[in-house]
Design a protein around this motif. Structure first.
Motif, PDB file in Angstrom:
ATOM      1  N   ASP A   1      42.723  66.812  55.968  1.00 11.24           N
ATOM      2  CA  ASP A   1      43.972  66.671  56.706  1.00 11.24           C
ATOM      3  C   ASP A   1      43.681  67.012  58.168  1.00 11.24           C
ATOM      4  O   ASP A   1      42.653  67.631  58.494  1.00 11.24           O
ATOM      5  N   LEU A   2      44.597  66.659  59.063  1.00  6.06           N
ATOM      6  CA  LEU A   2      44.412  66.973  60.485  1.00  6.06           C
ATOM      7  C   LEU A   2      45.259  68.162  60.939  1.00  6.06           C
ATOM      8  O   LEU A   2      44.759  69.257  61.129  1.00  6.06           O
TER       9      LEU A   2
ATOM     10  N   VAL B   1      40.101  69.258  67.828  1.00  6.21           N
ATOM     11  CA  VAL B   1      39.046  69.743  66.945  1.00  6.21           C
ATOM     12  C   VAL B   1      38.153  70.685  67.738  1.00  6.21           C
ATOM     13  O   VAL B   1      37.606  70.305  68.778  1.00  6.21           O
ATOM     14  N   ASP B   2      38.015  71.931  67.271  1.00  7.39           N
ATOM     15  CA  ASP B   2      37.101  72.860  67.921  1.00  7.39           C
ATOM     16  C   ASP B   2      35.681  72.289  67.901  1.00  7.39           C
ATOM     17  O   ASP B   2      35.286  71.630  66.936  1.00  7.39           O
TER      18      ASP B   2
ATOM     19  N   THR C   1      45.454  61.721  56.769  1.00  9.33           N
ATOM     20  CA  THR C   1      46.492  62.276  57.628  1.00  9.33           C
ATOM     21  C   THR C   1      47.759  61.435  57.612  1.00  9.33           C
ATOM     22  O   THR C   1      47.739  60.248  57.263  1.00  9.33           O
ATOM     23  N   GLY C   2      48.847  62.060  58.007  1.00 12.55           N
ATOM     24  CA  GLY C   2      50.076  61.323  58.236  1.00 12.55           C
ATOM     25  C   GLY C   2      50.107  60.664  59.600  1.00 12.55           C
ATOM     26  O   GLY C   2      50.956  59.818  59.874  1.00 12.55           O
ATOM     27  N   ARG C   3      49.174  61.040  60.463  1.00  8.66           N
ATOM     28  CA  ARG C   3      49.141  60.493  61.828  1.00  8.66           C
ATOM     29  C   ARG C   3      48.730  59.022  61.829  1.00  8.66           C
ATOM     30  O   ARG C   3      48.142  58.511  60.879  1.00  8.66           O
ATOM     31  N   SER C   4      49.008  58.393  62.968  1.00  8.74           N
ATOM     32  CA  SER C   4      48.624  57.004  63.211  1.00  8.74           C
ATOM     33  C   SER C   4      47.160  56.930  63.649  1.00  8.74           C
ATOM     34  O   SER C   4      46.617  57.894  64.210  1.00  8.74           O
ATOM     35  N   PRO C   5      46.502  55.770  63.443  1.00 10.16           N
ATOM     36  CA  PRO C   5      45.157  55.594  63.989  1.00 10.16           C
ATOM     37  C   PRO C   5      45.096  55.857  65.494  1.00 10.16           C
ATOM     38  O   PRO C   5      44.078  56.332  66.004  1.00 10.16           O
ATOM     39  N   LEU C   6      46.179  55.559  66.207  1.00  6.55           N
ATOM     40  CA  LEU C   6      46.217  55.814  67.652  1.00  6.55           C
ATOM     41  C   LEU C   6      46.100  57.286  67.983  1.00  6.55           C
ATOM     42  O   LEU C   6      45.609  57.652  69.049  1.00  6.55           O
ATOM     43  N   GLU C   7      46.578  58.140  67.056  1.00  2.00           N
ATOM     44  CA  GLU C   7      46.675  59.565  67.333  1.00  2.00           C
ATOM     45  C   GLU C   7      45.460  60.363  66.868  1.00  2.00           C
ATOM     46  O   GLU C   7      45.445  61.589  66.990  1.00  2.00           O
ATOM     47  N   ILE C   8      44.435  59.687  66.346  1.00  2.00           N
ATOM     48  CA  ILE C   8      43.279  60.413  65.824  1.00  2.00           C
ATOM     49  C   ILE C   8      41.987  60.051  66.547  1.00  2.00           C
ATOM     50  O   ILE C   8      40.906  60.428  66.110  1.00  2.00           O
TER      51      ILE C   8
ATOM     52  N   ALA D   1      38.879  68.378  49.127  1.00  6.68           N
ATOM     53  CA  ALA D   1      39.927  68.085  50.100  1.00  6.68           C
ATOM     54  C   ALA D   1      40.426  69.383  50.699  1.00  6.68           C
ATOM     55  O   ALA D   1      40.593  70.389  49.998  1.00  6.68           O
ATOM     56  N   PHE D   2      40.660  69.346  52.018  1.00  3.64           N
ATOM     57  CA  PHE D   2      41.193  70.483  52.758  1.00  3.64           C
ATOM     58  C   PHE D   2      42.593  70.120  53.252  1.00  3.64           C
ATOM     59  O   PHE D   2      42.773  69.076  53.884  1.00  3.64           O
ATOM     60  N   GLY D   3      43.580  70.985  53.010  1.00  7.38           N
ATOM     61  CA  GLY D   3      44.928  70.700  53.465  1.00  7.38           C
ATOM     62  C   GLY D   3      45.774  71.948  53.610  1.00  7.38           C
ATOM     63  O   GLY D   3      45.372  73.043  53.197  1.00  7.38           O
TER      64      GLY D   3
END
Length: 259
Positions: free
Chosen positions: A11-12, A23-24, A45-52, A205-207
């Motif tokens: 997850d992000l 991201v550190d 993630t729930g984010r958009s490709p634009l946001e990652i 998985a990490f969340g």
């Protein structure tokens, strides 16, 4: 196709990203080492490709499940799109308009919103991403993969009439991720594992949040962040440190995936 020793889903927000939605550097280096050790890292993630884009740049991750499973890409190629039927999008927007609340519409490469409202602005400021352009008719000529309901209290006004057509994930104080019925990170993971022939390797998985629960229940080794909500921790095999204190690195080391 490359052979992997295992696959790790991240997850992000609240997980791979720190408190500034970045991201550190040390976490980025750990992901590069993870890949060098033969494991495939995947963003979920729930984010958009634009946001990652920045997270992908720092980590080198090139496989991602975005928009809560509605859009999946591997090595620059789209391998799944879960399009919400246009009439259903229109129904949700009508509810938002009646309440004076904004609905944001997502494609893989664009974000538009229906109204400029305080909750809309607070939602995007909360996750440190740009305010989208207002275009209430955007859905009429574009395939919409996710909707973002910008409200801080009217959840039931949307979920009650449309729960048979859509799946809702409250993702923060001002917004609700909304996707096609039964779309989830878990279904995204199932598709990736099948398409990339990863069924015979272990999965992690990490969340930290409610939309991570389906994927944590599916993988072999579910890991909850120290800052995660209680239902996430209840489903975890291991609870690592927080997202702001090296939790990803600690978790990967716990499973001896990195040195």
């Amino acid at each position: 196709m490359a052979q992997y020793s295992g696959v790790v889903f991240f997850d992000l927000d609240g997980t791979l990203l720190n408190g500034h939605s970045l991201v550190d550097a040390a976490t980025g280096q750990a992901i590069h080492q993870l890949r060098a050790n033969g494991y495939l890292p995947i963003i979920a993630t729930g984010r958009s490709p634009l946001e990652i884009k920045e997270a992908r740049r720092v980590t080198g991750i090139d496989t991602f499940i975005t928009l809560n499973g509605a859009y999946i890409e591997h090595n620059g190629e789209a391998i799944y799109k879960g399009v919400i039927p246009t009439p259903t999008v229109g129904q949700l927007i009508c509810i938002g308009n009646s309440l004076g609340e904004s609905i944001s519409m997502y494609t893989p490469d664009q974000i538009r919103t229906t109204l400029d409202t305080p909750d809309m602005r607070r939602a995007y400021e909360f996750i440190h991403t740009p305010i989208p352009q207002v275009d209430p008719d955007f859905y009429k000529t574009n395939d919409i993969l996710m909707l973002l309901v910008l409200t801080d209290h009217n959840d039931g006004r949307y979920t009650f009439p449309l729960n048979g057509s859509l799946t809702f994930y409250r993702n923060g104080p001002f917004s609700i991720d909304t996707v096609k019925k039964n779309e989830s990170k878990r279904h995204g993971i199932e598709r990736v594992i099948k398409l990339l022939n990863l069924g015979n390797v272990p999965s992690w998985a990490f969340g930290d949040g409610p939309n991570d629960i389906p994927m944590l229940e599916y993988v072999d080794h579910p890991v909850a962040m120290g800052n995660g909500i209680t239902p996430v921790k209840d489903r975890a095999e291991f609870i690592t440190g927080t997202n702001t204190a090296g939790g990803i690195i600690h978790g990967l080391r716990h499973y001896q995936l990195i040195d």
